[in-house]
Design an enzyme around this catalytic site. Structure first.
Site, PDB file in Angstrom:
ATOM      1  CE  LYS A 184       6.205   2.741   7.559  1.00 14.52           C
ATOM      2  NZ  LYS A 184       6.213   4.203   7.782  1.00 14.52           N
ATOM      3  CG  ASP A 201      11.696  12.383   9.279  1.00 17.04           C
ATOM      4  OD1 ASP A 201      11.987  13.462   8.737  1.00 17.04           O
ATOM      5  OD2 ASP A 201      11.475  11.343   8.628  1.00 17.04           O
ATOM      6  CB  ILE A 241      -0.965   0.015   1.205  1.00 24.35           C
ATOM      7  CG1 ILE A 241      -0.193  -0.108   2.529  1.00 24.35           C
ATOM      8  CG2 ILE A 241      -2.002  -1.073   1.075  1.00 24.35           C
ATOM      9  CD1 ILE A 241      -1.085  -0.009   3.760  1.00 24.35           C
ATOM     10  N   GLY A 248      11.402   6.144   1.697  1.00 22.18           N
ATOM     11  CA  GLY A 248      12.838   6.136   1.515  1.00 22.18           C
ATOM     12  C   GLY A 248      13.516   4.971   2.197  1.00 22.18           C
ATOM     13  CG  MET A 249      14.931   5.101   5.541  1.00 17.51           C
ATOM     14  SD  MET A 249      15.189   5.695   7.218  1.00 17.51           S
ATOM     15  CE  MET A 249      13.625   6.456   7.539  1.00 17.51           C
TER      16      MET A 249
END
Length: 707
Positions: free
Chosen positions: A41, A135, A18, A22-23
């Site tokens: 994730k 972040d 989905i 970047g990581m």
């Protein structure tokens, strides 16, 4: 390697991809242990192979798993399987704030502040648990389809910034704080800076600093002055501009020192957007524009893996030096212009214009003051518009124990709206009112209490087992619903209300509800939709909120705060909070309607006494004198005054210092039914029924006398 259909951790079935970042890559999965959908994730391979990164990531992700807050995407689990490092999170159905901004170009001030408040509350919860995000950016903020705002990616941020800042992570450089750009120590105030940049983007549709490379952008965060959002959107209120600028101060000690401070100002800006209340400290040399040092340049260079970073940094340094040289030249030119091009005529014209402007401003001020005190009258009086109509209240009558028709008549005479629910109960005569409550569940309808006119009073009425089953008419047209109900022998009452979800002319709800029983010939009330009303807004629930939070909630809903008064309330948990609102929760009113609220000062000092003789429970026709009866007296706030067993009435009582104005007497006794003999007319056989015992309960509402 992640594949669709594979199982991770013996419980998470991967269903579909989905998202990607970047990581990490994000997958929708099903948790077979708890039977729910989750987001998994998975770290990309280049990060999963870095042991230092994985170690820090796991520690931070496990810490984030301890956070539970409605404005945070909750982390459920962290794990590793076959070299795959993953975290399991709450699955939010929505879009990122970044995509939302791109979709709308820029957000309205009200919407941007509302989102910022929710983000701040989520970050505050993390800071209170000593977790810094590091972040914060629109890509890490999700807006659900229900409008809930959630912050995500707590664990990855610290792991990345505490390791090596790669080009992927530096994709966040548009939102990074100056201290992060230098590679120095970052704390809670770094999150505040990043949130300030995010607010800037929400309000203007662009970021304040941009450049060709990450190094160029980082240098701008360190040395360039923060532009005002009003340069791009002039209608942004002054308080909002100041909040953004305070968040984005170069020096951390000049920013907000905590999320709590920021939340307070954000809420205040919703209430008084044009008020100058933000405490902004003028930046000194430490926070002003300055030359970037060689040390700063070296640190930024080490944080970038771009091959041209050094060349870019040197070019920017030269540009910076040239910029300062140009500034000095311009200052010299200005001084020369002042000396050589002075024009006395121009000065005279300027002076005259200034005097005229001052006179005009004075006239406007006199006019406004005169209008406010009634000297000037133009058209409709503003005072007439500002006078809020007083909501009329009536004293509630006793309906419990009455016949439903008599009770309905009494309520209608008071201007109240009766609704009926039926309940099978053979202990009372059919049509007897058993209970009464307000539809909103907030207004007390005890006899003697003051209630707003037009309040809906829901009465639960005794119904025998021979009632007619009420058919379902919800979703049907008004004509069809009326026909169906009248065919079953019911009388139909119709009320109308706005409902954007139901087509005009169709039934929203019915009372009594479907699949319950009601006496033949009784009234069924159907609520028919008038469709959506653009100028109508739904009244939120502000009971239990502080005055400021209630004001913010009403403002966000497009409503105004009317009269704010203080009153006593017996609920201790509502002390210093809203205990009353003048419009029912969920009702629709005109946009801009003023909602009166009352703030609880705590329980009142008023006490009551109860000194009477309790009479026998003759409400039950089967009661006989001499029966053994358990008598209990309980106040409305749950305090038991009496519990005794007696066969002699009246029972004398004398209680003082009672905190509640009313209560209920409960009588519990057993009725012995004698043996009965019947004869079958066909067979002539005689049948004798054994004697039976029936437990009976009678309740009697009472009011105490004020001392």
């Amino acid at each position: 390697m992640i594949k669709i259909g594979m199982m991770i951790g013996d419980r998470y079935e991967i269903l579909e991809k989905i998202g990607t970042g970047g990581m990490s890559d994000v997958y929708k999965a099903k948790d077979h242990k708890l039977n729910r959908f989750v987001a998994v994730k998975v770290l990309k391979q280049e990060f999963g192979e870095n042991a230092n990164f994985v170690s820090k990531f796991r520690i931070e992700a496990q810490a984030a798993a301890g956070l539970m807050h409605p404005n945070i995407v909750n982390v459920y689990d962290v794990g590793e399987e076959g070299g795959i490092h993953y975290i399991v999170m709450e699955l939010v159905d929505g879009i990122t704030l970044k995509k939302y901004i791109e979709k709308k170009a820029r957000l309205s001030v009200k919407e941007a502040i509302s989102i910022a408040i929710q983000v701040s509350m989520g970050i505050e919860a993390a800071h209170n648990n000593h977790i810094i995000h590091r972040d914060i950016k629109p890509q890490n903020i999700i807006i659900s389809k229900e409008g809930k705002v959630k912050v995500t990616d707590f664990g990855i941020a610290k792991a990345a910034t505490s390791n090596t800042i790669t080009s992927n992570v530096m994709g966040s450089v548009h939102y990074t704080s100056p201290e992060q750009a230098r590679g120095g120590y970052s704390d809670e105030k770094s999150d505040i800076y990043s949130l300030g940049i995010t607010m800037f983007e929400m309000l203007t549709g662009r970021v304040p600093f941009n450049g060709e490379t990450t190094v160029a952008i980082a240098i701008k965060h360190i040395q360039e002055e923060m532009p005002s959002p009003r340069e791009y959107v002039p209608e942004i209120p002054i308080s909002v501009e100041q909040i953004v600028c305070k968040c984005c101060q170069k020096s951390p000690d000049r920013r907000y020192q905590s999320m709590a401070e920021l939340i307070t100002d954000l809420k205040q800006s919703l209430i008084n957007p044009d008020e100058d209340f933000v405490k902004v400290i003028d930046p000194d040399e430490e926070a002003s524009t300055r030359m970037i040092t060689d040390r700063d340049m070296a640190q930024i260079k080490r944080q970038s893996d771009r091959r041209d970073s050094m060349d870019e940094a040197m070019r920017l340094k030269k540009d910076s030096e040239r910029f300062y040289e140009e500034d000095e030249e311009e200052e010299d030119d200005d001084e020369d212009w002042d000396d050589e091009d002075y024009d006395p005529k121009m000065e005279k014209i300027t002076t005259i214009l200034a005097v005229v402007a001052a006179i005009l401003i004075g006239c406007i001020a006199i006019f406004l003051v005169g209008k406010s005190v009634g000297v000037f009258h133009i058209g409709t009086s503003g005072d007439d518009k500002e006078v809020q109509e007083e909501i009329e209240q009536v004293e509630m009558i006793k309906v419990v124990g009455m016949n439903v028709e008599d009770a309905k008549r009494g309520l209608l005479e008071l201007g109240l709206t009766p609704e009926i629910k039926y309940e099978e109960n053979n202990a009372y005569d059919v049509g007897t009112v058993l209970r009464a409550a307000s539809q909103d569940g907030l207004t007390s309808v005890a006899p003697g209490n003051m209630v707003n006119k037009n309040t809906v009073i829901v009465m639960t009425v005794a119904q025998g087992s021979d009632g007619v089953e009420v058919p379902s008419v919800t979703g049907k047209s008004k004509a069809e619903a009326t026909s169906v109900l009248e065919k079953e022998g019911f009388v139909v009452n119709v009320t109308e209300s706005y409902d954007a979800a139901v087509e005009s002319g169709y039934v929203i709800s019915q009372s009594p509800e479907a699949d319950t029983k009601a006496p033949e010939g009784s009234s069924i009330t159907i609520r028919v939709s008038q469709g959506a009303e653009e100028n109508k807004v739904r009244v939120p629930d502000v009971i239990g909120l502080t005055e400021m939070d209630a004001t913010v909630s009403l403002k966000e809903s497009g409503l105004e705060v009317g009269t704010v008064t203080q009153t006593s309330n017996e609920d201790v948990s509502l002390t210093d909070k809203v205990c009353y609102q003048s419009y029912s929760v969920g009702s629709y009113v005109d946009q801009g309607t003023a909602i009166d609220i009352k703030i609880s000062t705590g329980p009142s000092d008023v006490t009551y006494r109860y000194s009477e003789g309790i009479t026998a429970p003759t409400e039950d026709p089967d009661y006989r004198s001499g029966m053994s009866v358990t008598v209990t007296v309980t106040t409305a706030d749950g305090v038991q005054l009496l519990s005794t067993q007696t066969s002699s009435f009246p029972v004398a009582v004398n209680y003082t210092g009672i905190k509640s104005p009313g209560g209920v007497i409960t009588f519990h006794f057993v009725v012995e039914k004698e043996a009965t003999t019947t004869t079958d007319p066909e067979t002539g056989e005689t049948v004798t029924a054994d004697p039976v015992s029936e437990e009976r309960t009678v309740k009697r509402e009472i009011q105490f006398t004020e001392e």
